[in-house]
Design an enzyme around this catalytic site. Structure first.
Site, mmCIF file in Angstrom:
data_model
loop_
_atom_site.group_PDB
_atom_site.id
_atom_site.type_symbol
_atom_site.label_atom_id
_atom_site.label_comp_id
_atom_site.label_asym_id
_atom_site.label_seq_id
_atom_site.Cartn_x
_atom_site.Cartn_y
_atom_site.Cartn_z
ATOM 1 N N TYR A 23 8.895 10.401 -4.461
ATOM 2 C CA TYR A 23 8.490 8.993 -4.397
ATOM 3 C C TYR A 23 9.664 8.128 -3.894
ATOM 4 O O TYR A 23 9.520 7.342 -2.946
ATOM 5 C CB TYR A 23 8.025 8.535 -5.781
ATOM 6 C CG TYR A 23 7.880 7.051 -5.920
ATOM 7 C CD1 TYR A 23 6.922 6.358 -5.190
ATOM 8 C CD2 TYR A 23 8.711 6.322 -6.781
ATOM 9 C CE1 TYR A 23 6.793 4.985 -5.311
ATOM 10 C CE2 TYR A 23 8.591 4.957 -6.908
ATOM 11 C CZ TYR A 23 7.637 4.289 -6.180
ATOM 12 O OH TYR A 23 7.514 2.941 -6.292
ATOM 13 N N ALA B 73 0.838 -1.202 0.000
ATOM 14 C CA ALA B 73 0.000 0.000 0.000
ATOM 15 C C ALA B 73 0.874 1.253 0.000
ATOM 16 O O ALA B 73 1.560 1.531 0.987
ATOM 17 C CB ALA B 73 -0.898 -0.001 1.239
HETATM 18 N N1 UFG Z 1 8.223 6.422 -21.702
HETATM 19 C C1 UFG Z 1 7.905 6.963 -22.919
HETATM 20 N N2 UFG Z 1 6.591 7.197 -23.183
HETATM 21 C C2 UFG Z 1 5.598 6.931 -22.321
HETATM 22 C C3 UFG Z 1 5.929 6.376 -21.056
HETATM 23 C C4 UFG Z 1 7.260 6.141 -20.786
HETATM 24 O O1 UFG Z 1 8.784 7.219 -23.734
HETATM 25 O O2 UFG Z 1 4.422 7.180 -22.629
HETATM 26 C C5 UFG Z 1 9.629 6.120 -21.394
HETATM 27 C C6 UFG Z 1 10.148 6.856 -20.177
HETATM 28 O O3 UFG Z 1 10.606 8.132 -20.522
HETATM 29 C C7 UFG Z 1 11.234 5.895 -19.703
HETATM 30 C C8 UFG Z 1 10.719 4.510 -20.103
HETATM 31 O O4 UFG Z 1 9.728 4.746 -21.097
HETATM 32 O O5 UFG Z 1 12.412 6.149 -20.392
HETATM 33 C C9 UFG Z 1 10.064 3.757 -18.963
HETATM 34 O O6 UFG Z 1 9.130 4.625 -18.334
HETATM 35 P P1 UFG Z 1 8.065 4.115 -17.252
HETATM 36 O O7 UFG Z 1 7.266 5.314 -16.837
HETATM 37 O O8 UFG Z 1 7.332 2.939 -17.784
HETATM 38 O O9 UFG Z 1 8.967 3.601 -16.046
HETATM 39 P P2 UFG Z 1 10.112 4.360 -15.224
HETATM 40 O O10 UFG Z 1 11.400 3.708 -15.606
HETATM 41 O O11 UFG Z 1 10.027 5.821 -15.336
HETATM 42 O O12 UFG Z 1 9.649 4.038 -13.729
HETATM 43 C C10 UFG Z 1 9.875 2.825 -13.113
HETATM 44 C C11 UFG Z 1 8.773 2.559 -12.107
HETATM 45 C C12 UFG Z 1 8.769 3.625 -11.050
HETATM 46 C C13 UFG Z 1 10.118 3.716 -10.418
HETATM 47 C C14 UFG Z 1 11.205 3.861 -11.448
HETATM 48 C C15 UFG Z 1 12.542 3.676 -10.807
HETATM 49 O O13 UFG Z 1 7.533 2.535 -12.748
HETATM 50 O O14 UFG Z 1 7.825 3.301 -10.058
HETATM 51 O O15 UFG Z 1 11.096 2.868 -12.455
HETATM 52 O O16 UFG Z 1 13.470 4.415 -11.447
HETATM 53 F F1 UFG Z 1 10.185 4.784 -9.600
#
Ligand code: UFG
Length: 325
Positions: A140, A73
């Site tokens: 976060y 949670a």
């Molecule tokens: N991305 C895009 N377009 C989108 C969504 C994401 O290009 O519509 C890219 C982002 O810029 C990033 C990659 O895809 O380079 C992955 O993005 P996500 O949002 O899927 O995941 P993140 O790596 O940002 O986040 C994940 C977890 C978080 C955590 C983080 C740790 O979801 O909870 O890793 O660094 F905090």
């Protein structure tokens, strides 16, 4: 065994519930349904309570015995955490303190905690191990690190054994069991791509193609949510065997770029998926890949589902989700 799963109506928590039931454990879900889904808890005992409310938590859980708690949670959107820091500290940190208070009062001595690679901040190595510096770059990540430290301090008091599992990019679904990812708003890459492919009228943007990576887009380590669930079961079993306080990375140790993910999704869908290229999203490191060797040693665990299994399961789930809408 009988386990409490906080956040059991959410994406990763609801997949863990499936795995616990498959392993013939008894499950009680605790959720405030602020982001979780009621349909994901059907057939399970549910306690609806906001973990920020210690009195309500106490009255819902006093005199209950659990063999352990899986603590999911939490608020988990990086962007939102910067806009609503108090919500994140209250929900994540105060909520965890409240949960520990009630756990200790009732003698539950084992906790597996849902942590994140966001505790590392900007990576200083090609593969990130648990001894990498802890420098979160968003609220976060700050709150997740505070939650880990809170658990470590409670462990040092002697009545709680805990494992903090630092996930890299959780993805995929369990469509045969009608479970999958559904966030509103959705920010994650794979569901964003597949919601676009499924016909949702929403733009799909690649956030930056000028990074210092082979194709210019960011590289991440994607891990199937059912592999994550397996690791949680093994972590809890390990705590029952040997106790202690542990922090372990969970990742596949393989990096895929945004473009590689897009083309894996296009293969699963069987058609091109329209998208555009936008500016970089603030705070995105170019590359985040796990060194998960400690989890392999300590838990005898490694990922068994590859990228194709991740995107194919996510695509099947997306088609089910469209029907639920
Ligand atoms: N991305 C895009 N377009 C989108 C969504 C994401 O290009 O519509 C890219 C982002 O810029 C990033 C990659 O895809 O380079 C992955 O993005 P996500 O949002 O899927 O995941 P993140 O790596 O940002 O986040 C994940 C977890 C978080 C955590 C983080 C740790 O979801 O909870 O890793 O660094 F905090």
């Amino acid at each position: 065994m009988h386990y409490l799963v906080t956040g059991g109506a959410g994406y990763i928590g609801s997949h863990l519930v499936l795995a616990l039931v498959a392993a013939e454990h008894q499950v009680t879900v605790l959720d405030d349904f602020s982001t979780g889904h009621r349909w994901a808890t059907e057939g399970h005992e549910v306690i609806e309570v906001d973990i920020r409310d210690l009195a309500a938590l106490r009255s819902a859980l006093s005199q209950r015995h659990f063999d352990g708690v899986f603590h999911f949670a939490a608020k988990s959107l990086v962007g939102e955490s910067g806009q609503k820091p108090l919500l994140y500290y209250q929900n994540n940190v105060t909520g965890t303190a409240n949960l520990m208070e009630v756990a200790l009062e009732n003698g539950w001595g084992h906790c597996v905690f849902s942590s994140t690679a966001a505790v590392y901040g900007n990576p200083q190595a090609a593969a990130i191990a648990e001894d990498h510096p802890l420098n979160p770059v968003n609220v976060y990540g700050d709150t997740k690190l505070a939650m880990e430290r809170l658990l470590s301090a409670v462990h040092q008091q002697g009545a709680m054994h805990a494992v903090c599992l630092r996930y890299f990019n959780a993805a995929g679904a369990a469509p045969l069991a009608h479970r999958g990812e559904w966030h509103e708003p959705e920010t994650h890459l794979i569901p964003n791509i597949l919601r676009r492919a499924g016909g949702e009228d929403r733009p799909l943007t690649i956030f930056g193609d000028d990074y210092d990576t082979p194709d210019g887009t960011c590289i991440r380590d994607y891990i199937h949510v059912l592999d994550l669930a397996d690791a949680h079961l093994k972590a809890m079993a390990m705590l029952h065997r040997q106790g202690g306080f542990h922090t372990l990375n969970l990742g596949s140790e393989k990096g895929y770029s945004v473009r590689e993910i897009l083309s894996a999704c296009e293969q699963a869908v069987g058609a091109p998926i329209s998208h555009d290229i936008g500016p970089r999203r603030p705070g995105d490191p170019p590359r985040l890949v796990a060194d998960a060797s400690q989890a392999e040693q300590v838990l005898q665990w490694r990922t068994t589902r590859n990228l194709q299994a991740i995107v194919e399961s996510a695509w099947l789930w997306e088609q089910q989700r469209q029907v639920l809408l």
